[in-house]
Design an enzyme around this catalytic site. Structure first.
Site, PDB file in Angstrom:
ATOM      1  N   GLU A 174      47.818  31.045  35.962  1.00 19.73           N
ATOM      2  CA  GLU A 174      47.876  32.316  36.715  1.00 19.73           C
ATOM      3  C   GLU A 174      48.699  32.085  37.990  1.00 19.73           C
ATOM      4  O   GLU A 174      49.437  32.947  38.439  1.00 19.73           O
ATOM      5  CB  GLU A 174      46.459  32.792  37.082  1.00 19.73           C
ATOM      6  CG  GLU A 174      46.493  34.075  37.915  1.00 19.73           C
ATOM      7  CD  GLU A 174      45.124  34.662  38.216  1.00 19.73           C
ATOM      8  OE1 GLU A 174      44.211  34.558  37.376  1.00 19.73           O
ATOM      9  OE2 GLU A 174      44.975  35.233  39.320  1.00 19.73           O
ATOM     10  N   ARG A 202      46.121  40.385  35.081  1.00 21.27           N
ATOM     11  CA  ARG A 202      46.799  39.562  36.101  1.00 21.27           C
ATOM     12  C   ARG A 202      48.317  39.494  35.938  1.00 21.27           C
ATOM     13  O   ARG A 202      48.937  38.506  36.293  1.00 21.27           O
ATOM     14  CB  ARG A 202      46.233  38.134  36.146  1.00 21.27           C
ATOM     15  CG  ARG A 202      44.775  38.080  36.501  1.00 21.27           C
ATOM     16  CD  ARG A 202      44.461  38.586  37.903  1.00 21.27           C
ATOM     17  NE  ARG A 202      43.031  38.768  38.050  1.00 21.27           N
ATOM     18  CZ  ARG A 202      42.413  39.951  37.855  1.00 21.27           C
ATOM     19  NH1 ARG A 202      43.087  41.045  37.576  1.00 21.27           N
ATOM     20  NH2 ARG A 202      41.101  40.033  37.992  1.00 21.27           N
ATOM     21  N   SER A 241      42.254  31.692  41.281  1.00 21.53           N
ATOM     22  CA  SER A 241      42.141  31.199  39.899  1.00 21.53           C
ATOM     23  C   SER A 241      43.415  30.479  39.484  1.00 21.53           C
ATOM     24  O   SER A 241      44.518  30.993  39.679  1.00 21.53           O
ATOM     25  CB  SER A 241      41.899  32.359  38.937  1.00 21.53           C
ATOM     26  OG  SER A 241      40.654  32.926  39.210  1.00 21.53           O
TER      27      SER A 241
HETATM   28  C1  LIG Z   1      40.367  32.348  47.929  1.00 21.31           C
HETATM   29  C2  LIG Z   1      41.177  33.190  46.968  1.00 21.31           C
HETATM   30  C3  LIG Z   1      40.545  34.153  46.185  1.00 21.31           C
HETATM   31  C4  LIG Z   1      41.274  34.931  45.297  1.00 21.31           C
HETATM   32  N1  LIG Z   1      40.608  35.862  44.544  1.00 21.31           N
HETATM   33  C5  LIG Z   1      41.315  36.649  43.703  1.00 21.31           C
HETATM   34  C6  LIG Z   1      40.638  37.643  42.909  1.00 21.31           C
HETATM   35  O1  LIG Z   1      39.441  37.808  42.971  1.00 21.31           O
HETATM   36  N2  LIG Z   1      41.381  38.409  42.082  1.00 21.31           N
HETATM   37  C7  LIG Z   1      42.730  38.262  41.967  1.00 21.31           C
HETATM   38  O2  LIG Z   1      43.355  39.000  41.211  1.00 21.31           O
HETATM   39  N3  LIG Z   1      43.384  37.334  42.701  1.00 21.31           N
HETATM   40  C8  LIG Z   1      42.719  36.529  43.560  1.00 21.31           C
HETATM   41  N4  LIG Z   1      43.376  35.586  44.293  1.00 21.31           N
HETATM   42  C9  LIG Z   1      44.826  35.399  44.100  1.00 21.31           C
HETATM   43  C10 LIG Z   1      45.721  36.235  45.045  1.00 21.31           C
HETATM   44  O3  LIG Z   1      45.065  36.528  46.261  1.00 21.31           O
HETATM   45  C11 LIG Z   1      46.218  37.521  44.394  1.00 21.31           C
HETATM   46  O4  LIG Z   1      46.969  37.270  43.226  1.00 21.31           O
HETATM   47  C12 LIG Z   1      47.081  38.368  45.340  1.00 21.31           C
HETATM   48  O5  LIG Z   1      47.372  39.573  44.700  1.00 21.31           O
HETATM   49  C13 LIG Z   1      48.387  37.685  45.719  1.00 21.31           C
HETATM   50  O6  LIG Z   1      48.960  38.417  46.792  1.00 21.31           O
HETATM   51  P1  LIG Z   1      49.970  37.735  47.802  1.00 21.31           P
HETATM   52  O7  LIG Z   1      50.451  38.795  48.710  1.00 21.31           O
HETATM   53  O8  LIG Z   1      49.347  36.556  48.429  1.00 21.31           O
HETATM   54  O9  LIG Z   1      51.135  37.303  46.803  1.00 21.31           O
HETATM   55  P2  LIG Z   1      51.927  35.924  46.835  1.00 21.31           P
HETATM   56  O10 LIG Z   1      50.996  34.832  46.437  1.00 21.31           O
HETATM   57  O11 LIG Z   1      52.671  35.800  48.092  1.00 21.31           O
HETATM   58  O12 LIG Z   1      52.964  36.205  45.643  1.00 21.31           O
HETATM   59  C14 LIG Z   1      52.497  36.332  44.307  1.00 21.31           C
HETATM   60  C15 LIG Z   1      53.659  36.884  43.461  1.00 21.31           C
HETATM   61  O13 LIG Z   1      53.925  38.223  43.836  1.00 21.31           O
HETATM   62  C16 LIG Z   1      55.292  38.373  44.242  1.00 21.31           C
HETATM   63  N5  LIG Z   1      55.340  39.353  45.320  1.00 21.31           N
HETATM   64  C17 LIG Z   1      54.693  39.332  46.507  1.00 21.31           C
HETATM   65  N6  LIG Z   1      54.977  40.436  47.216  1.00 21.31           N
HETATM   66  C18 LIG Z   1      55.829  41.178  46.459  1.00 21.31           C
HETATM   67  C19 LIG Z   1      56.488  42.429  46.651  1.00 21.31           C
HETATM   68  N7  LIG Z   1      56.345  43.152  47.757  1.00 21.31           N
HETATM   69  N8  LIG Z   1      57.311  42.891  45.655  1.00 21.31           N
HETATM   70  C20 LIG Z   1      57.480  42.165  44.509  1.00 21.31           C
HETATM   71  N9  LIG Z   1      56.886  40.976  44.278  1.00 21.31           N
HETATM   72  C21 LIG Z   1      56.057  40.491  45.237  1.00 21.31           C
HETATM   73  C22 LIG Z   1      55.734  36.965  44.665  1.00 21.31           C
HETATM   74  O14 LIG Z   1      57.143  36.798  44.560  1.00 21.31           O
HETATM   75  C23 LIG Z   1      54.968  36.122  43.660  1.00 21.31           C
HETATM   76  O15 LIG Z   1      55.652  36.126  42.425  1.00 21.31           O
HETATM   77  C24 LIG Z   1      42.675  34.767  45.191  1.00 21.31           C
HETATM   78  C25 LIG Z   1      43.324  33.814  45.988  1.00 21.31           C
HETATM   79  C26 LIG Z   1      42.588  33.019  46.864  1.00 21.31           C
HETATM   80  C27 LIG Z   1      43.318  32.020  47.714  1.00 21.31           C
END
Ligand SMILES: Cc1cc2nc3c(=O)[nH]c(=O)nc-3n(C[C@H](O)[C@H](O)[C@H](O)COP(=O)(O)OP(=O)(O)OC[C@H]3O[C@@H](n4cnc5c(N)ncnc54)[C@H](O)[C@@H]3O)c2cc1C
Length: 299
Positions: free
Chosen positions: A289, A170, A219
């Site tokens: 996380e 992660r 998480s």
């Molecule tokens: C219901 C639910 C279930 C989930 N299940 C999982 C799972 O099974 N496994 C898992 O790993 N995660 C899970 N997650 C967490 C999440 O979806 C992941 O971590 C996902 O990868 C985050 O993506 P995001 O685009 O929403 O990032 P954001 O939440 O918008 O950002 C997360 C981080 O990434 C950075 N970021 C975003 N885009 C970029 C970019 N283009 N370049 C550089 N940095 C960037 C942001 O600045 C921030 O630091 C879950 C979340 C929810 C709500």
């Protein structure tokens, strides 16, 4: 509409950033805008970085925006950053970093591409996935990755090969000044019905074990040394526990939910309480996380 006017049209002042995260809690940012091309991205950062801190956000599915908000500019990748393409040799999949996981999963089903089925259950974008090394059920985004295109701190466009990136559970070695704009993956072909079956198995498992229709951020803590964080939280009897409007999910105790108009502080205090109790009981230091962004609200 030309490039400049479409960019200006998307510019929002004092934008309710917290509301557009999965938790739906937290304060505003000074400026918010969606960029559609590399030129727009670079030009925006070139100007903005002289005045304000910069944050790139995906779907906001892994973040808590604190109640005092983020005193900077938040950039979302739209337009050209939401492309999915297969190369001529039919062996490489290129995905723009702003593309939603579900869109990638649907594309893969259509084109009989295997290996990314797990994305169907993650509500993020490819950029957020790579930054967080997202994964589930034994797969992670780095598995089939070839390379990423990024905009680095000096605003140069650069290709970074997988072997140059450190991926851990992660997290990745990308720092906040580096913006991921595209990722390329090796294509593995499989039978459409097998791909669909894998997706429906994932979906069934999720519905049974995660509060997918609640306001959550996934998480809360990483699993310490592969020991499930949810077990530690159950050991301190915190499943279902409430603090203000925040609650530990009854379905999955490592998920916090915005239960009743929670503030980000409610969520964070509940998380900190869990950390303290787990430390007292097991001498294990749970690590967040969820990425916590911005400032606490002054009272
Ligand atoms: C219901 C639910 C279930 C989930 N299940 C999982 C799972 O099974 N496994 C898992 O790993 N995660 C899970 N997650 C967490 C999440 O979806 C992941 O971590 C996902 O990868 C985050 O993506 P995001 O685009 O929403 O990032 P954001 O939440 O918008 O950002 C997360 C981080 O990434 C950075 N970021 C975003 N885009 C970029 C970019 N283009 N370049 C550089 N940095 C960037 C942001 O600045 C921030 O630091 C879950 C979340 C929810 C709500």
């Amino acid at each position: 509409m030309n490039n400049k006017s479409s960019l200006l049209k998307s510019l929002k002042f004092n934008y309710q950033l917290g509301k557009r995260t999965w938790f739906g809690t937290g304060g505003n940012c000074k400026l918010f805008l969606e960029v559609n091309s590399i030129n727009q991205l670079i030009n925006t950062i070139r100007i903005a970085k002289k005045f304000l801190p910069i944050l790139v956000i995906g779907s906001g599915s892994n973040v808590i925006i604190r109640d005092g908000g983020f005193k900077g500019i938040v950039i979302k990748l739209g337009g050209n950053f939401r492309k999915i393409e297969i190369d001529k040799s039919n062996s490489v999949l290129s995905v723009g970093a702003g593309t939603k996981d579900l869109e990638v999963a649907k594309f893969c089903v259509e084109k009989n591409i295997s290996g990314l089925e797990f994305l169907s259950g993650i509500p993020g974008t490819i950029g957020g996935n790579i930054k967080m090394n997202a994964g589930c059920y034994g797969n992670q985004i780095s598995d089939n990755l070839i390379d990423c295109t990024i905009i680095d701190e000096k605003l140069n466009k650069k290709i970074v090969k997988k072997k140059e990136i450190e991926f851990h559970y992660r997290k990745s070695s990308f720092d906040n000044g580096q913006i991921i704009i595209e990722a390329r993956f090796k294509i593995q072909k499989n039978n459409k019905s097998k791909i669909k079956k894998k997706i429906s198995t994932i979906s069934d498992k999720r519905k049974k074990s995660q509060p997918v229709s609640s306001r959550t951020g996934g998480s809360t803590f990483t699993n310490p040394n592969s020991y499930p964080a949810w077990k530690l939280i159950d050991e301190i009897d915190y499943r279902g526990k409430q603090l203000g409007g925040a609650k530990v999910s009854n379905l999955h105790s490592n998920f916090l939910i915005n239960y009743k108009n929670a503030s980000s502080l409610d969520l964070e205090m509940l998380g900190e309480e869990i950390k303290n109790k787990v430390w007292e009981k097991r001498r294990i230091n749970l690590k967040w996380e969820l990425i916590r962004i911005g400032e606490f609200k002054k009272v």
